[in-house]
Design a protein around this motif. Structure first.
Motif, mmCIF file in Angstrom:
data_model
loop_
_atom_site.group_PDB
_atom_site.id
_atom_site.type_symbol
_atom_site.label_atom_id
_atom_site.label_comp_id
_atom_site.label_asym_id
_atom_site.label_seq_id
_atom_site.Cartn_x
_atom_site.Cartn_y
_atom_site.Cartn_z
ATOM 1 N N CYS A 1 7.395 -6.910 4.878
ATOM 2 C CA CYS A 1 8.151 -6.928 3.575
ATOM 3 C C CYS A 1 9.844 -6.797 4.129
ATOM 4 O O CYS A 1 10.552 -7.377 5.158
ATOM 5 C CB CYS A 1 8.424 -4.446 3.589
ATOM 6 S SG CYS A 1 10.321 -3.993 2.805
ATOM 7 N N GLY A 2 10.064 -7.033 2.701
ATOM 8 C CA GLY A 2 11.889 -8.066 3.221
ATOM 9 C C GLY A 2 12.962 -6.847 3.672
ATOM 10 O O GLY A 2 14.032 -7.070 3.490
ATOM 11 N N ALA A 3 12.812 -5.482 3.498
ATOM 12 C CA ALA A 3 13.846 -4.615 3.020
ATOM 13 C C ALA A 3 14.545 -3.879 4.252
ATOM 14 O O ALA A 3 13.203 -4.384 5.398
ATOM 15 C CB ALA A 3 13.937 -3.259 2.144
ATOM 16 N N ARG A 4 15.393 -4.107 4.715
ATOM 17 C CA ARG A 4 16.074 -3.264 5.354
ATOM 18 C C ARG A 4 16.444 -2.324 5.874
ATOM 19 O O ARG A 4 17.439 -1.580 6.465
ATOM 20 C CB ARG A 4 17.201 -4.578 6.600
ATOM 21 C CG ARG A 4 16.620 -5.900 6.346
ATOM 22 C CD ARG A 4 17.135 -6.683 6.948
ATOM 23 N NE ARG A 4 17.686 -6.157 8.422
ATOM 24 C CZ ARG A 4 16.429 -6.927 9.610
ATOM 25 N NH1 ARG A 4 15.617 -6.912 9.169
ATOM 26 N NH2 ARG A 4 16.868 -6.303 10.534
ATOM 27 N N ASN A 5 16.628 -1.469 4.603
ATOM 28 C CA ASN A 5 17.190 0.115 4.795
ATOM 29 C C ASN A 5 15.983 1.371 4.959
ATOM 30 O O ASN A 5 16.548 2.391 5.113
ATOM 31 C CB ASN A 5 17.185 0.516 2.880
ATOM 32 C CG ASN A 5 16.485 0.790 2.076
ATOM 33 O OD1 ASN A 5 15.377 -0.394 2.271
ATOM 34 N ND2 ASN A 5 16.504 1.955 1.328
ATOM 35 N N PHE A 6 15.493 1.102 5.769
ATOM 36 C CA PHE A 6 14.086 1.974 6.103
ATOM 37 C C PHE A 6 14.311 1.733 7.681
ATOM 38 O O PHE A 6 14.170 0.845 8.622
ATOM 39 C CB PHE A 6 12.782 1.820 5.742
ATOM 40 C CG PHE A 6 11.988 0.579 6.114
ATOM 41 C CD1 PHE A 6 11.264 0.660 6.670
ATOM 42 C CD2 PHE A 6 12.492 -0.635 5.068
ATOM 43 C CE1 PHE A 6 10.551 -0.482 6.239
ATOM 44 C CE2 PHE A 6 11.735 -1.572 4.762
ATOM 45 C CZ PHE A 6 10.423 -2.016 5.993
ATOM 46 N N ALA A 7 13.829 2.733 8.821
ATOM 47 C CA ALA A 7 13.939 2.333 10.001
ATOM 48 C C ALA A 7 11.942 3.804 10.363
ATOM 49 O O ALA A 7 11.264 3.637 9.455
ATOM 50 C CB ALA A 7 14.517 3.275 10.460
ATOM 51 N N GLU A 8 11.401 3.442 11.560
ATOM 52 C CA GLU A 8 10.440 3.862 12.176
ATOM 53 C C GLU A 8 10.562 5.020 11.556
ATOM 54 O O GLU A 8 11.094 6.144 12.183
ATOM 55 C CB GLU A 8 9.948 3.509 13.595
ATOM 56 C CG GLU A 8 9.663 1.832 13.417
ATOM 57 C CD GLU A 8 9.394 2.037 14.944
ATOM 58 O OE1 GLU A 8 9.459 2.696 15.953
ATOM 59 O OE2 GLU A 8 8.894 0.492 15.250
#
Length: 820
Positions: free
Chosen positions: A80-87
């Motif tokens: 995935c290329g998105a960065r607005n989520f975390a573990e």
């Protein structure tokens, strides 16, 4: 307009299994489409929990390799290329084999050096919004469960086409009320909530200079709003469903309430306003740059909202750039007003600016909504954007109630054919919100949201609609005794049949023509056909005039068909042309209470253009096709003349009253144009079109046309049976040499007149030209048939009649018998 079923259910109870589409159709609301959102994504769309994230380096953009729990024994590997989520976040995952909106199939593949089994989805990929910068992060859910209900993909969307007279239906409130009528279930009106009334001190200083264009103006302010507050998901999703782009929280709230209540609103940045607001008509030539970035020159009929800097909003249509809500806005002024529908409609068309607000205003908006809409807007903004509501409320109210309508309680039954009782009529009108009083003659007060109810016919329509169109019996009314078709109708049908039998194809053109059509046809400056009726509100500015000839739109049709690959064309049309009457007097005002007097009728009719029926043909290419049997025959001026003769004959005119002679008339070729006469009246022209006209219109060389005025032909001749003689005919051929400029039809007329009563028929059968005949000469050969009704003709009698005919031609045209 697109509305989700879930939103409608908030305000009306819909029975389980009810067919909402058929209910709307039964109410007279056109349903263009019904979309089951759940079916727009096929395959497994599930909730997933992100277990691990590995940042991949060495690529042009940040890439993550994730493992996601999707309810299976083994985690799913996804790139995935998105960065607005975390573990630990909950996300929406579509597994291999699924298909996203637009036919985008998802599979397992190797990318960025890792195996990816599925996709973590953004709102745009699911068709839920425009956001594609980040994926959807859920607040709740269980890994492996169907994600459709979680993200709102379990809804049904209705795309509706609302008629121009029913503005109230351009809202959830209006459609929910209609469904309550159809299902007989309670309607929870969102406009019945408490609303703060006007306070002695207004929320902002406003002066209304034109209370006709704006009869109500209300405003409230909220201060200290968090400019970074995001639009809540339910508002953003419903706006996206309706096709409205999300902008920022205050503006999105105004658009949301416009969809819910039907009340368009506007949000101003209080910090950008300078001085009090003034609501007035624009001054001709004033300029305003609207929110779409277009600088507009205003008209004196436009309504504007101004501050000390000048116009800041094109009222009821679109706001201006100088006062719009900014990313840094902390103080917001909400405006909700009521505007004149006629003014808004003209302004929107003048500026070609058909905003969602303008569409509602020109159809009519409930004038009792402004304070309710402001109350809801303030509450939503405070709830989702913080801030403090200003306790002051502005409400300048000059609204006049709708006039009552008198209705004979028996009128619906007479008009519709259903035995509605007085009690049933009162009940049905009360259902739609009308207040009804009176006995046999009812006084009906329409509700504030129904400005379209202005006369008894409107109320009759509502009675039939709410009671159900299906309850109206499908019975044909009895046919009254009559005389059948009129003479004009029979003539037009006969002409159409005759042309169709000759191979012409009928077309029906719009009666609108471009302003430069006369120049393209080469009409002289003094040609009366240049005087045309110009439409005040044309369908297209490119075609603002009514035709004075059938040929301009017909030739446009011919060109269009040629462009689509057709080469051999023969078209005909029967239609009205419009010839203006240049009169100074205006039509008298005539009411509908009684029949106009003969004088008023004549005065009104004198201002209306003459509208004679014309018949016209155009043809190009081959009239006889080529094939193994030989070459084809191209269309020529003679085919157009023959078509004109066919029209006159089908109109019931005897052949001996029809004459054809050479003429000059634009747009025909001067040397290949004939005028058609019935008696001494010119009824039309036929021939080959002028080469310059054909070049201008981009049509093939030798294109031919004919046009006749059917109304000028006069009454049909009384048909008589042919006289049949039992005696044999005498057949004599004559070939005359004469000047090539002499029309063959005129020679034929002279021969017939000179031959006397023994001549039964004369027919041209050959035209021959040769240098041996002399320069400028040609030979015309005619077949003459002689017969006496009471005896067998002697050879000497036939020859004497032939000689008399030749002598008449010699005296008139200098004709000489060929070979003599």
């Amino acid at each position: 307009m697109r509305l989700p079923l879930s939103w409608l259910k908030e305000y009306v109870d819909i029975p389980a299994g009810a067919d909402v589409e058929q209910a709307l159709i039964g109410l007279g609301i056109e349903v263009d489409d019904v979309v089951d959102q759940g079916a727009t994504v096929t395959g497994d769309l599930v909730v997933g929990r992100v277990l691990t994230i590995e940042e991949l380096t060495g690529f042009k953009k940040p890439i993550r390799f994730c493992t996601v729990d999707v309810g299976n024994p083994e985690p799913q590997e996804i790139v995935c290329g998105a960065r607005n989520f975390a573990e630990g976040d909950l996300v929406v995952v579509i597994l291999p084999g699924g298909v996203l909106p637009g036919g985008f199939a998802i599979g397992a593949r190797k990318t960025y050096g890792r195996n990816s089994h599925g996709m973590i989805c953004s709102a745009r990929e699911l068709g839920l919004g425009d956001d594609h910068d980040g994926i959807i992060v859920l607040r709740s859910g269980t890994p492996g469960e169907d994600a459709r209900p979680v993200v709102g993909l379990d809804d049904v969307l209705f795309e509706l086409e609302i008629t121009p007279d029913r503005g109230y239906a351009l809202s959830v409130r209006g459609i929910a009320r209609e469904l309550s009528h159809a299902f007989g279930t309670p309607f929870r009106d969102p406009a019945l909530g408490a609303a703060t009334a006007a306070t002695p001190e207004p929320a902002y200083d406003v002066r209304i200079e034109d209370t006709v264009g704006c009869d109500r103006f209300a405003a409230r302010a909220v201060r200290g709003v968090d400019p970074s507050a995001a639009t809540p998901a339910f508002i953003a999703q419903r706006l996206t469903t309706a096709g409205i782009r999300t902008i920022n929280l205050p503006v999105d709230i105004t658009n949301y309430l416009m969809l819910e209540l039907g009340q368009p609103m506007h949000a101003f940045d209080l910090g950008l306003l300078t001085g009090p607001l003034v609501v007035r008509r624009a001054r001709a030539g004033e300029k305003l740059t609207t929110l779409d970035g277009v600088a507009r020159v205003l008209d004196a009929e436009d309504m504007v909202i101004c501050d000390d800097s000048g116009p800041i909003s094109l009222a009821a249509v679109m706001g201006g750039e100088t006062s719009e809500v900014q990313p840094t806005t902390v103080d917001v002024l909400f405006e909700a007003a009521h505007w004149d529908p006629v003014m808004v409609g003209r302004t929107a068309r003048r500026h070609r600016l058909f905003s969602e607000a303008a569409k509602r205003w020109e159809r009519g908006v409930d004038p009792q909504l402004p304070l309710v809409a402001l109350e809801r807007a303030v509450a939503l903004l405070v709830e989702h954007g913080g801030g403090t509501p200003d306790g002051r409320v502005l409400d300048v109210d000059n609204v006049r109630p709708l006039p009552p309508v008198s209705l004979d309680s028996a009128l619906p039954a007479r008009r519709i054919g259903v035995p509605y009782t007085r009690e049933r009529v009162v009940q049905l009108l009360g259902t739609i919100g009308c207040a009804v009083t009176g006995g046999d003659v009812l006084t009906v007060q329409p509700p504030s949201w129904r400005p379209d109810l202005t006369d008894p016919a409107d109320l009759v329509e509502e009675v039939a609609r709410i009671d159900g169109y299906d309850n109206i019996p499908s019975e044909l009314p009895p046919a009254l005794a009559g005389r059948g078709l009129t003479a004009g109708q029979r003539r037009r049908r006969s002409v159409g049949r005759a042309l169709a039998e000759q191979g012409y194809v009928e077309i029906t053109s719009y009666p609108f023509v471009p302003a430069d059509a006369d120049d393209a046809f080469g009409l002289p400056a003094d040609d009366p056909r240049r005087s045309a009726v110009r439409l005040t509100n044309p369908l297209s500015e490119e075609e603002p005039r009514l035709r004075t000839s059938l040929l301009p739109p017909m030739l446009a049709t011919l060109r269009r068909n040629l462009g689509r690959g057709h080469r051999d064309l023969a078209l005909y049309e029967l239609g009205l042309v419009f010839e203006p009457r240049l009169v100074a007097a205006a039509a008298p005002a005539m009411g509908v209470a009684h029949r106009p007097s003969d004088a008023d009728w004549a005065a009104a009719d004198a201002t209306v253009p003459r509208q004679p029926w014309h018949a016209a043909v155009v043809l190009t290419g081959d009239v006889a096709p080529a094939g193994w049997w030989g070459a084809g025959r191209p269309a020529s001026w003679s085919d157009a003349v023959e078509a004109a003769r066919t029209v006159v004959a089908a109109a019931g005119v005897a052949d001996d009253r029809v004459r054809v002679r050479a003429a000059e008339r634009a747009p025909w070729h001067p040397g290949r144009c004939a005028e058609i006469l019935v008696g001494d009246v010119v009824v039309g022209h036929a021939g080959e079109l002028h080469p310059s006209v054909l070049a201008t219109l981009e049509l093939p060389r030798r294109t031919c046309a004919a046009e006749l005025d059917l109304d000028a032909i006069g009454p049909a001749d009384l048909p008589t049976g042919p006289a049949v003689s039992g005696f044999p005919p005498a057949l004599i051929d004559v070939a005359l040499v004469l000047d090539a400029t002499v029309p063959a039809a005129e020679v034929q007329e002279v021969l017939a007149a000179g031959a006397g009563p023994l001549l039964e028929s004369v027919r041209l059968f050959d035209v021959y030209a040769s240098d041996a005949l002399g320069a400028g000469k040609r030979s015309l050969a005619y077949k003459l048939t002689f017969r006496a009704p009471d005896r067998t003709l002697a050879g000497e009698e036939a020859v004497a009649a032939r000689d008399a005919a030749v002598a008449a031609a010699a005296a008139r045209f200098g004709a000489v018998l060929r070979g003599a």
